[in-house]
Design a protein around this motif. Structure first.
Motif, PDB file in Angstrom:
ATOM      1  N   GLU A 213      85.489  -0.905  -1.684  1.00 27.10           N
ATOM      2  CA  GLU A 213      84.869  -1.381  -0.454  1.00 27.10           C
ATOM      3  C   GLU A 213      85.939  -1.787   0.546  1.00 27.10           C
ATOM      4  OE1 GLU A 213      80.964  -1.021  -1.911  1.00 27.10           O
ATOM      5  OE2 GLU A 213      81.663  -1.500   0.067  1.00 27.10           O
TER       6      GLU A 213
ATOM      7  N   ARG B 255      84.670  -5.313   5.390  1.00 29.97           N
ATOM      8  CA  ARG B 255      83.281  -5.641   5.740  1.00 29.97           C
ATOM      9  C   ARG B 255      82.361  -5.440   4.541  1.00 29.97           C
ATOM     10  NH1 ARG B 255      84.939  -2.689  10.302  1.00 29.97           N
ATOM     11  NH2 ARG B 255      85.161  -3.926  12.207  1.00 29.97           N
ATOM     12  N   ASN B 256      82.579  -4.328   3.835  1.00 33.96           N
ATOM     13  CA  ASN B 256      81.725  -4.075   2.688  1.00 33.96           C
ATOM     14  C   ASN B 256      81.928  -5.088   1.579  1.00 33.96           C
ATOM     15  OD1 ASN B 256      80.548  -1.875   3.881  1.00 33.96           O
ATOM     16  ND2 ASN B 256      81.997  -0.409   3.004  1.00 33.96           N
TER      17      ASN B 256
ATOM     18  N   ASP C 238      82.694  -8.249   2.082  1.00 35.29           N
ATOM     19  CA  ASP C 238      81.935  -9.426   2.511  1.00 35.29           C
ATOM     20  C   ASP C 238      80.459  -9.255   2.212  1.00 35.29           C
ATOM     21  OD1 ASP C 238      84.190 -10.685   3.386  1.00 35.29           O
ATOM     22  OD2 ASP C 238      83.971 -10.097   5.483  1.00 35.29           O
ATOM     23  N   ARG C 239      79.944  -8.055   2.488  1.00 37.96           N
ATOM     24  CA  ARG C 239      78.532  -7.809   2.183  1.00 37.96           C
ATOM     25  C   ARG C 239      78.290  -7.860   0.679  1.00 37.96           C
ATOM     26  NH1 ARG C 239      78.900  -3.977   6.569  1.00 37.96           N
ATOM     27  NH2 ARG C 239      79.356  -2.295   5.094  1.00 37.96           N
TER      28      ARG C 239
ATOM     29  N   LYS D 144      78.089 -11.422  -0.326  1.00 36.38           N
ATOM     30  CA  LYS D 144      76.811 -11.991   0.111  1.00 36.38           C
ATOM     31  C   LYS D 144      75.670 -11.518  -0.776  1.00 36.38           C
ATOM     32  CE  LYS D 144      77.946 -12.740   4.980  1.00 36.38           C
ATOM     33  NZ  LYS D 144      77.653 -12.361   6.377  1.00 36.38           N
ATOM     34  N   ARG D 145      75.691 -10.228  -1.159  1.00 41.32           N
ATOM     35  CA  ARG D 145      74.645  -9.736  -2.059  1.00 41.32           C
ATOM     36  C   ARG D 145      74.711 -10.444  -3.408  1.00 41.32           C
ATOM     37  NH1 ARG D 145      76.022  -4.543   0.077  1.00 41.32           N
ATOM     38  NH2 ARG D 145      77.274  -4.124  -1.782  1.00 41.32           N
TER      39      ARG D 145
ATOM     40  N   TRP E 189      73.259 -13.877  -2.965  1.00 43.60           N
ATOM     41  CA  TRP E 189      71.800 -13.818  -2.952  1.00 43.60           C
ATOM     42  C   TRP E 189      71.259 -13.553  -4.351  1.00 43.60           C
ATOM     43  CZ3 TRP E 189      68.552 -15.865   0.062  1.00 43.60           C
ATOM     44  CH2 TRP E 189      68.776 -15.982   1.436  1.00 43.60           C
TER      45      TRP E 189
END
Length: 454
Positions: A2, A5-6, A8-9, A12-13, A16
């Motif tokens: 990644e 940005r990926n 970081d996503r 975050k995933r 969650w």
């Protein structure tokens, strides 16, 4: 791998996912506790009603049984003894609905019926529910019964057998209770539990999000430290590697005439130095792509020219391996996107270089570029050794290299496809691969036609 940005996503995933896991576990726990509490309260409420009905039935039974000498007949003095006892042929319920006075039973909630052995009601106490008359078999086989009247009102009822003083069966006594107040109480409990569980679950979600952040913080810090270490180490290596290259060139110029055998040594050292320098440059490039604040310099890029330059650049190494390299382009319709020309060229170069490396002599490498209504597609196709299904999910990992018995070992750092994937991600594209062992591979990169990167 990644890009920044990926990544970081990805964090975050994962946060969650941890939050949902915590919340789900706590939600299930709260639900089970609430359900158990509801069952306990409901059972206790109905047991309390049953005790109340049983006590009232026992009281009525003890007051009237010794007076019932003839089966199915109620003596006149019993009506005098119990004024609220109403013969079935009189309409006493309307009067009781209008007059609230102290009676043997609470006529607002309880009722009682005297039924003979033929199933016929002889007298009643209180307001009897509006239900069909019970059958004789149900009287003989029933003790406790829970039912609803025609209006949907719930009742709990007890049926007892009544005997005459000489132990003959007189008939049956039915004592019941209106459960409206119990149902209202239980509904309030249900509402309280529902609101409480929802409010608690909301608090759990908030707390879980905070705890998940705490749990992910060390991982995020470790990843950032790893990135920083990689970038710093690669940056620090550039100077000694450049110095070593200067030493090699000076040594070849000054001492080759004194010791000709040094030529092969210096050539080997130079080749390894070039490999290490290439690895360092790749690591620095990946580190720059991984930075969250990385924003490529956007400019109109002509993909058609990039593909033509790739064919021209790799024509010599392809010819050296007897590989035919060609392109499928419409030169009259040039294709443009907004992007970083250097990164896009490096992306294509890595794909073509891999295709040549893993295609045996006599093979073919084809580059095609097409534009549809919504996207632009760049394909690099070869008929080389192919990629196994197990390797397809690993080829974009850093330092992963495909080893095959049918092809000689390749001097590769294993970062080429990782760089391709990162560049595609930065430009908002999509990278897919089709491949079969010994048949070849097709790498497809798709970009949005009107690409705008923020």
């Amino acid at each position: 791998m990644e890009t920044g940005r990926n990544v970081d996503r990805l964090f975050k995933r994962k946060r969650w996912l941890l939050t949902l896991t915590y919340a789900s576990v706590m939600g299930c726990t709260l639900g089970l506790v609430g359900y158990a509490f509801d069952r306990i309260v409901t059972n206790l409420s109905y047991r309390s009603v049953e005790k109340e009905i049983a006590s009232l039935a026992s009281n009525i039974h003890d007051n009237v049984e010794y007076k019932l000498a003839t089966p199915g007949k109620i003596p006149a003095d019993l009506y005098a003894r119990i004024p609220e006892l109403c013969p079935i042929y009189l309409n006493c319920q309307t009067q009781w609905q209008q007059q609230h006075r102290h009676t043997l039973v609470n006529i607002d909630r309880h009722y009682a019926s005297f039924i003979d052995t033929w199933g016929k009601t002889r007298a009643t106490l209180g307001i009897h529910p509006n239900v069909p008359k019970p059958s004789l078999s149900s009287l003989e086989n029933s003790r406790w019964d829970h039912f609803h009247d025609r209006m949907g009102k719930g009742y709990q009822q007890l049926t007892l057998e009544i005997h005459t003083p000489d132990n003959q069966v007189w008939g049956y006594l039915q004592v019941g209770r209106d459960l409206t107040d119990i149902h209202e109480y239980l509904n309030n409990i249900h509402l309280f539990l529902t609101i409480g569980i929802i409010a608690s679950e909301f608090i759990v979600v908030v707390v879980s999000w905070y705890l998940a952040g705490l749990a992910m913080r060390p991982l995020s810090q470790s990843y950032q430290q790893m990135q920083k270490f990689t970038a710093d180490a690669a940056h620090e290596l550039r100077t000694p590697l450049a110095t070593l290259q200067v030493i090699i060139e000076n040594g070849r110029a000054e001492y080759q005439h004194l010791a000709p055998e040094l030529t092969s040594w210096l050539d080997q050292i130079e080749r390894q130095n070039i490999r290490i320098s290439s690895l360092v440059n790749d690591l620095l490039f990946l580190s720059s792509l991984d930075r969250p604040d990385n924003k490529p310099n956007l400019e109109p890029c002509c993909l058609t020219e990039i593909v033509l330059d790739l064919v021209e650049e790799f024509a010599i190494p392809a010819t050296a391996k007897s590989i035919d390299i060609c392109s499928d382009l419409d030169l009259d319709a040039q294709i443009w996107i907004d992007g970083n020309s250097e990164q896009l060229y490096r992306m294509g170069a890595n794909l073509v270089d891999n295709a040549i490396k893993y295609t045996p002599a006599g093979g073919k490498v084809a580059i095609s570029l097409t534009q549809n209504l919504n996207d632009i597609s760049l394909q690099v196709k070869d008929n080389g050794i192919g990629i196994s299904d197990a390797n397809k999910v690993l080829i974009f990992n850093r330092f992963h290299r495909i080893e095959s018995k049918s092809s000689p070992p390749q001097h590769s750092t294993g970062l080429g496809l990782a760089i391709v994937k990162s560049i595609v991600d930065v430009h908002g594209g999509q990278l897919t691969v089709w491949s079969q062992v010994d048949k070849g591979s097709i790498f497809t990169v798709k970009f949005i036609s009107s690409l705008k990167i923020n």
